[in-house]
Design a protein around this motif. Structure first.
Motif, mmCIF file in Angstrom:
data_model
loop_
_atom_site.group_PDB
_atom_site.id
_atom_site.type_symbol
_atom_site.label_atom_id
_atom_site.label_comp_id
_atom_site.label_asym_id
_atom_site.label_seq_id
_atom_site.Cartn_x
_atom_site.Cartn_y
_atom_site.Cartn_z
ATOM 1 N N UNK A 35 -16.381 -7.198 -6.649
ATOM 2 C CA UNK A 35 -15.642 -7.784 -5.523
ATOM 3 C C UNK A 35 -14.193 -7.335 -5.534
ATOM 4 N N UNK A 36 -13.563 -7.404 -6.700
ATOM 5 C CA UNK A 36 -12.178 -6.964 -6.801
ATOM 6 C C UNK A 36 -12.052 -5.457 -6.606
ATOM 7 N N UNK A 37 -13.066 -4.713 -7.055
ATOM 8 C CA UNK A 37 -13.057 -3.267 -6.836
ATOM 9 C C UNK A 37 -13.121 -2.953 -5.340
ATOM 10 N N UNK A 38 -13.953 -3.706 -4.623
ATOM 11 C CA UNK A 38 -14.039 -3.512 -3.170
ATOM 12 C C UNK A 38 -12.703 -3.812 -2.509
ATOM 13 N N UNK A 39 -12.045 -4.851 -2.972
ATOM 14 C CA UNK A 39 -10.743 -5.214 -2.422
ATOM 15 C C UNK A 39 -9.724 -4.109 -2.666
ATOM 16 N N UNK A 40 -9.724 -3.585 -3.881
ATOM 17 C CA UNK A 40 -8.795 -2.494 -4.206
ATOM 18 C C UNK A 40 -9.086 -1.271 -3.338
ATOM 19 N N UNK A 41 -10.351 -0.966 -3.156
ATOM 20 C CA UNK A 41 -10.718 0.175 -2.312
ATOM 21 C C UNK A 41 -10.282 -0.043 -0.861
ATOM 22 N N UNK A 42 -10.436 -1.251 -0.367
ATOM 23 C CA UNK A 42 -10.004 -1.552 1.003
ATOM 24 C C UNK A 42 -8.507 -1.347 1.166
ATOM 25 N N UNK A 43 -7.761 -1.918 0.212
ATOM 26 C CA UNK A 43 -6.312 -1.788 0.314
ATOM 27 C C UNK A 43 -5.862 -0.344 0.096
ATOM 28 N N UNK A 44 -6.570 0.378 -0.769
ATOM 29 C CA UNK A 44 -6.256 1.798 -0.968
ATOM 30 C C UNK A 44 -6.491 2.583 0.317
ATOM 31 N N UNK A 45 -7.624 2.313 0.951
ATOM 32 C CA UNK A 45 -7.944 3.019 2.198
ATOM 33 C C UNK A 45 -6.942 2.676 3.301
ATOM 34 N N UNK A 46 -6.617 1.379 3.403
ATOM 35 C CA UNK A 46 -5.664 0.968 4.436
ATOM 36 C C UNK A 46 -4.288 1.565 4.180
ATOM 37 N N UNK A 47 -3.846 1.509 2.933
ATOM 38 C CA UNK A 47 -2.534 2.054 2.613
ATOM 39 C C UNK A 47 -2.441 3.541 2.864
ATOM 40 N N UNK A 48 -3.488 4.283 2.472
ATOM 41 C CA UNK A 48 -3.484 5.731 2.692
ATOM 42 C C UNK A 48 -3.506 6.055 4.177
ATOM 43 N N UNK A 49 -4.220 5.263 4.968
ATOM 44 C CA UNK A 49 -4.237 5.467 6.417
ATOM 45 C C UNK A 49 -2.851 5.263 7.011
ATOM 46 N N UNK A 50 -2.150 4.245 6.537
ATOM 47 C CA UNK A 50 -0.792 4.001 7.033
ATOM 48 C C UNK A 50 0.149 5.120 6.623
ATOM 49 N N UNK A 51 0.001 5.606 5.387
ATOM 50 C CA UNK A 51 0.834 6.726 4.936
ATOM 51 C C UNK A 51 0.599 7.951 5.809
ATOM 52 N N UNK A 52 -0.647 8.173 6.179
ATOM 53 C CA UNK A 52 -1.000 9.351 6.972
ATOM 54 C C UNK A 52 -0.333 9.343 8.339
ATOM 55 N N UNK A 53 -0.181 8.159 8.934
ATOM 56 C CA UNK A 53 0.363 8.115 10.301
ATOM 57 C C UNK A 53 1.876 7.920 10.329
#
Length: 535
Positions: free
Chosen positions: A438-456
């Motif tokens: 569960x915590x791994x999924x949360x970390x992956x979500x935040x990693x994906x969201x953060x990287x998406x924000x960095x990209x734009x």
């Protein structure tokens, strides 16, 4: 204002939404939020040099709007013919009145030519109806009859050459106008796709992190920003569609008008020459009448194209001055940038979200190090790369230092500590795998969201510093203005020459037609005397 849309060619609107706050779900792994002082537009990243000028000047009141392409040599007929000093402004009727007035010579000559033709026609009718009398046959030299014909021949050749040249120039102007239109449309489509890209990314981030309490990235804030972005994109689409349709109609209308006018002029010139040489007096009257009207129309059209040439010069000069000093100008009505406060707020959503996610990622890695050490397995993990610089600039830096991990690479760092079972078993703890799925999924979500924000971030920066509009003006000034001004000059100069040629031809046709008469009687004289007159 259809002509304004053509000169302009154009509308380009940027984007971005307004911040708001809202609640989010509880985080079961740790505190994924980070407090931070309010971000203001004064602290926005100045990634492009021209953004500073725009930022400082856009907040000025409208009375401080910078005037571009100011001229003092044009009279304004709507202001008692005083000199217009308002500068380039496609929304100002006084600007249009002053620039259209520059074509007054063509308009005045065209109207005067029509009035002169009407007076000559009335005089001829009056003479024909009231003052008819036989004319005496007069012996004339051959030059008397052939000089008008020779002049008609020479003027006709000149007019035909100009008309053929104008057919070619008209096609070139048509192609050039469409290139300007395509350049504006491409820039507008770029702006629209940029807005859609940012909107879709934020929407996906909202879906991913809506259940986590991330300051600046709660559902209410993201939803509000996405909604405003979509409204901006829809507005851009509608504006671009309307402007492109208007430009298409105007370009095609100009081409068709010139083709029809030139075709009629060519036909009249050829028929006029044949009538002069062959002595076709009956049809000659119709040719003279139509030729007179076409001459007047070409003078008026010359005035219109001369004024259009001045508008184009003003536009290019205004764009060039804007490139030198970007600011709050009258160009905002032509290719507006997004409101700076709105753009800054949207940029804050992205940058503050990235910064807070980085902070939470650092805390998560610290917790992993501490837990691993408590289990007798000490480990040193890399720090997370923060692309957002420190206050007060908060500048974006895409280069991460050595030994750091990006937000996108965070799941790879955490992966060795993830337990495959749920909940974490003793076997996993014994192997040093203490992070739940569960915590791994949360970390992956935040990693994906953060990287998406960095990209734009670079994309948002383009919208914030209005580089899309800036680059469009730069392309028009450097690549479109010179050939467009040359194409217009290649139209109004031949139009002037054609107007002069048709004016002289109309007068020469009258003399040639008059001297084509074969019977010239006078009262009390022998009608057979005309036989001695050269034919």
């Amino acid at each position: 204002m259809g002509s304004a849309k053509w000169i302009a060619c154009v509308s380009l609107v940027c984007l971005l939404g307004v911040l708001s706050r809202g609640a989010a779900a509880e985080n079961d792994f740790g505190d994924f939020s980070l407090s931070r002082s309010e971000w203001s537009s004064e602290y926005m990243s100045l990634d492009s040099g021209h953004f500073l000028d725009r930022k400082l000047l856009q907040v000025q009141p409208s009375s401080q709007t910078q005037l571009l392409a100011v001229r003092g040599d044009r009279r304004d007929p709507l202001d008692n013919f005083r000199k217009y000093r308002g500068g380039y402004d496609v929304t100002n009727k006084h600007y249009w009145a002053s620039v259209v007035y520059t074509g007054i010579y063509g308009f005045a000559i065209g109207v005067a030519w029509l009035l002169l033709g009407a007076l000559i026609t009335l005089g001829a009718c009056f003479k024909l109806c009231c003052c008819r009398r036989p004319k005496v046959a007069e012996r004339r030299s051959r030059a008397y009859y052939w000089i008008p014909r020779i002049l008609a021949f020479l003027l006709s050749l000149f007019a035909i050459g100009v008309i053929i040249t104008m057919f070619v120039r008209n096609s070139q102007l048509h192609d050039r106008a469409f290139k300007v239109r395509d350049s504006i449309a491409a820039s507008a489509n770029d702006a629209t796709s940029t807005v859609r890209n940012v909107s879709n990314t934020l929407s996906n981030v909202d879906t991913t992190v809506s259940k986590y309490n991330i300051e600046g990235l709660n559902s209410s804030t993201l939803s509000s920003t996405v909604r405003n972005l979509n409204q901006q994109a829809d507005s851009i689409d509608n504006t671009v569609d309307n402007n492109v349709n208007t430009i298409n109609k105007l370009i095609n209308g100009i081409e068709i008008t010139l083709i029809v006018l030139l075709s009629i002029a060519l036909f009249l010139v050829v028929m006029g020459l044949l009538s002069a040489l062959m002595g076709w007096r009956t049809i000659y009257f119709l040719i003279i009448l139509l030729g007179w009207l076409i001459a007047a129309l070409t003078w008026i059209l010359f005035g219109i194209f001369f004024a259009a040439n001045n508008v184009t010069s003003d536009t290019c000069q205004a764009f060039s001055e804007y490139l030198a000093t970007p600011s709050n100008t009258t160009l905002d009505e032509l290719l507006p940038c997004v409101d700076l406060a709105t753009a800054a707020s949207a940029s804050n959503v992205v940058r503050q979200g990235v910064n807070n996610i980085v902070a939470q990622a650092e805390r998560s890695l610290t917790q992993i190090e501490q837990t691993s050490a408590a289990l007798g397995r000490p480990v040193t993990l890399p720090t997370v790369c923060d692309p957002i610089g420190p206050a007060p600039a908060f500048e974006y830096n895409s280069n991460c230092p050595n030994g750091t991990v990006t937000l996108g690479g965070l799941p790879g760092v955490v992966a060795p500590f993830v337990c495959a079972a749920e909940p974490v078993t003793q076997a996993c703890l014994g192997a040093g795998q203490f992070v739940s799925r569960t915590n791994d999924t949360q970390i992956r979500d935040l990693s994906s969201a953060g990287q998406s924000l960095v990209t734009i971030i670079p994309t948002v920066t383009r919208l914030t510093n209005c580089s899309i509009v800036y680059n469009t003006f730069e392309d028009i000034v450097n690549n479109q203005c010179p050939p467009t001004k040359r194409a217009l000059r290649n139209i109004w100069i031949p139009l002037l020459l054609l107007s002069i040629a048709l004016t002289l031809l109309s007068l020469d046709w009258i003399f040639a037609n008059h001297r084509n008469k074969k019977e010239r009687y006078a009262s009390g004289r022998d009608p057979e005397a005309y036989n001695n007159v050269p034919k």
